[in-house]
Design a protein around this motif. Structure first.
Motif, mmCIF file in Angstrom:
data_model
loop_
_atom_site.group_PDB
_atom_site.id
_atom_site.type_symbol
_atom_site.label_atom_id
_atom_site.label_comp_id
_atom_site.label_asym_id
_atom_site.label_seq_id
_atom_site.Cartn_x
_atom_site.Cartn_y
_atom_site.Cartn_z
ATOM 1 N N VAL A 48 -33.344 3.814 22.031
ATOM 2 C CA VAL A 48 -31.984 4.253 22.338
ATOM 3 C C VAL A 48 -31.057 4.052 21.142
ATOM 4 C CG1 VAL A 48 -29.984 3.892 23.834
ATOM 5 C CG2 VAL A 48 -32.283 3.848 24.807
ATOM 6 N N TRP A 49 -31.206 2.926 20.438
ATOM 7 C CA TRP A 49 -30.395 2.707 19.242
ATOM 8 C C TRP A 49 -30.620 3.831 18.232
ATOM 9 C CZ3 TRP A 49 -26.229 0.166 18.954
ATOM 10 C CH2 TRP A 49 -26.040 -1.101 19.513
ATOM 11 N N GLN A 50 -31.881 4.199 18.045
ATOM 12 C CA GLN A 50 -32.209 5.258 17.089
ATOM 13 C C GLN A 50 -31.552 6.574 17.477
ATOM 14 O OE1 GLN A 50 -36.271 7.025 16.844
ATOM 15 N NE2 GLN A 50 -36.312 6.111 14.802
ATOM 16 N N LYS A 51 -31.588 6.888 18.765
ATOM 17 C CA LYS A 51 -31.016 8.146 19.234
ATOM 18 C C LYS A 51 -29.487 8.127 19.178
ATOM 19 C CE LYS A 51 -35.016 9.286 22.085
ATOM 20 N NZ LYS A 51 -35.557 9.493 23.436
ATOM 21 N N LEU A 52 -28.887 6.983 19.493
ATOM 22 C CA LEU A 52 -27.434 6.865 19.369
ATOM 23 C C LEU A 52 -27.005 7.020 17.907
ATOM 24 C CD1 LEU A 52 -26.626 3.882 21.779
ATOM 25 C CD2 LEU A 52 -25.938 6.269 22.073
ATOM 26 N N TYR A 53 -27.802 6.457 17.016
ATOM 27 C CA TYR A 53 -27.500 6.555 15.587
ATOM 28 C C TYR A 53 -27.512 8.012 15.126
ATOM 29 C CZ TYR A 53 -28.262 6.058 10.533
ATOM 30 O OH TYR A 53 -28.184 6.164 9.175
ATOM 31 N N GLU A 54 -28.506 8.779 15.583
ATOM 32 C CA GLU A 54 -28.584 10.179 15.197
ATOM 33 C C GLU A 54 -27.403 10.962 15.778
ATOM 34 O OE1 GLU A 54 -30.585 11.698 12.988
ATOM 35 O OE2 GLU A 54 -31.114 9.610 12.590
#
Length: 302
Positions: free
Chosen positions: A287-293
């Motif tokens: 989720v962190w990765q997707k929020l970052y994108e």
């Protein structure tokens, strides 16, 4: 929550050369690498799931045959370069991407994969990687398009001299491009024909306009494009982004689609404000990765 499926593909693999540059081989490498990121160097995938991941809608005998043929190609040696192993710099390595792929009796829909141990030593070096969105990569139908797209992602904001500050480029010889595309062209004109088809496909799929010129004085092909706009420091890396959110956005709405409302607690943990349920470590990483994108695309209010 419709978010991209992202992988952090090690630059040793981005720079390496597959023995077969059919577009399906390149897509399969990305899908298997995504599984490796989640599960390690041994994992299993059902054939229907694998076909869906490759945007091959039909679970037909012909598509299964194609998958098995491409798997065989990935068991030939792949050339990798420029990484470290046990404290030593590795200039060049030839190793198979896949050391094993098998289907056991009694379950003909499940493929068990194992990636090569020594190759993994290079891929585990996460300091240098290229972020690839599989949902975009899987739209390509030509090897020229998908390979040049990964070249762009690899070098997209490199600083180069001799061009305006907001532009950059990367050059390759005919021999280097023959290795990258799995071709045997002897004439620059033939290589340019394939490259231009790939650039048209990239423009159609991504909207990115990449130019190519043959630099006769250097006898190299130059790929030129406009850099992405400078982003704030907290968006330059995922690590910076997470630290910024944990410091400045505690208990604020990070993402709210009416059903899911993501926030971060005083302890720095992601949770859904609607259910007050915290994410476990593995789910939080995704989720962190997707929020970052999404933040990099300007889709979050920060």
């Amino acid at each position: 929550m419709n978010l991209p499926l992202l992988i952090k593909k090690n630059n040793a693999l981005v720079d390496g050369n597959l023995p077969d540059r059919k577009v399906l081989a390149n897509k399969l490498v990305n899908v298997l690498y995504s599984s490796y990121e989640r599960e390690g160097n041994e994992f299993s995938i059902t054939i229907p799931d694998l076909l869906r991941s490759l945007n091959m809608a039909s679970d037909s005998g012909n598509n299964r045959k194609k998958i098995k043929e491409v798997i065989k190609f990935l068991q030939y040696p792949i050339e990798l370069r420029d990484f470290e192993y046990k404290g030593k710099g590795i200039e060049w390595l030839s190793a198979p991407f896949l050391s094993r792929a098998k289907i056991e009796k009694g379950n003909s829909t499940l493929i068990h994969f194992r990636l090569d141990d020594e190759l993994i030593a290079g891929l585990k070096q996460k300091e240098q990687y290229t972020i690839i969105d599989l949902n975009i990569s899987n739209k390509f139908h030509s090897k020229y398009g998908i390979v040049i797209w990964e070249i762009y992602l690899r070098y997209k904001n490199q600083s180069r001299s001799g061009v305006p500050e907001n532009w950059t480029y990367q050059t390759f010889t005919l021999e280097e491009l023959n290795k990258k595309f799995g071709t045997k062209f002897k004439h620059n004109s033939k290589m340019l024909e394939g490259i231009n088809r790939g650039l048209k496909e990239i423009k159609k799929i991504t909207g990115k306009d990449i130019k190519v010129n043959f630099l006769s004085e250097k006898r190299e092909f130059g790929f030129f494009w406009e850099k992405e706009k400078e982003i704030p420091k907290y968006l330059k890396t995922e690590k910076n982004f997470i630290a910024y959110i944990r410091k400045n956005k505690v208990n604020e709405d990070l993402y709210d689609d009416g059903k899911l409302c993501l926030s971060v607690s005083e302890k720095g943990r992601l949770y859904d404000k609607n259910t007050l349920q915290e994410y476990n470590k593995d789910d939080a990483l995704v989720v962190w990765q997707k929020l970052y994108e999404k933040a990099k695309k300007g889709e979050l209010s920060l």
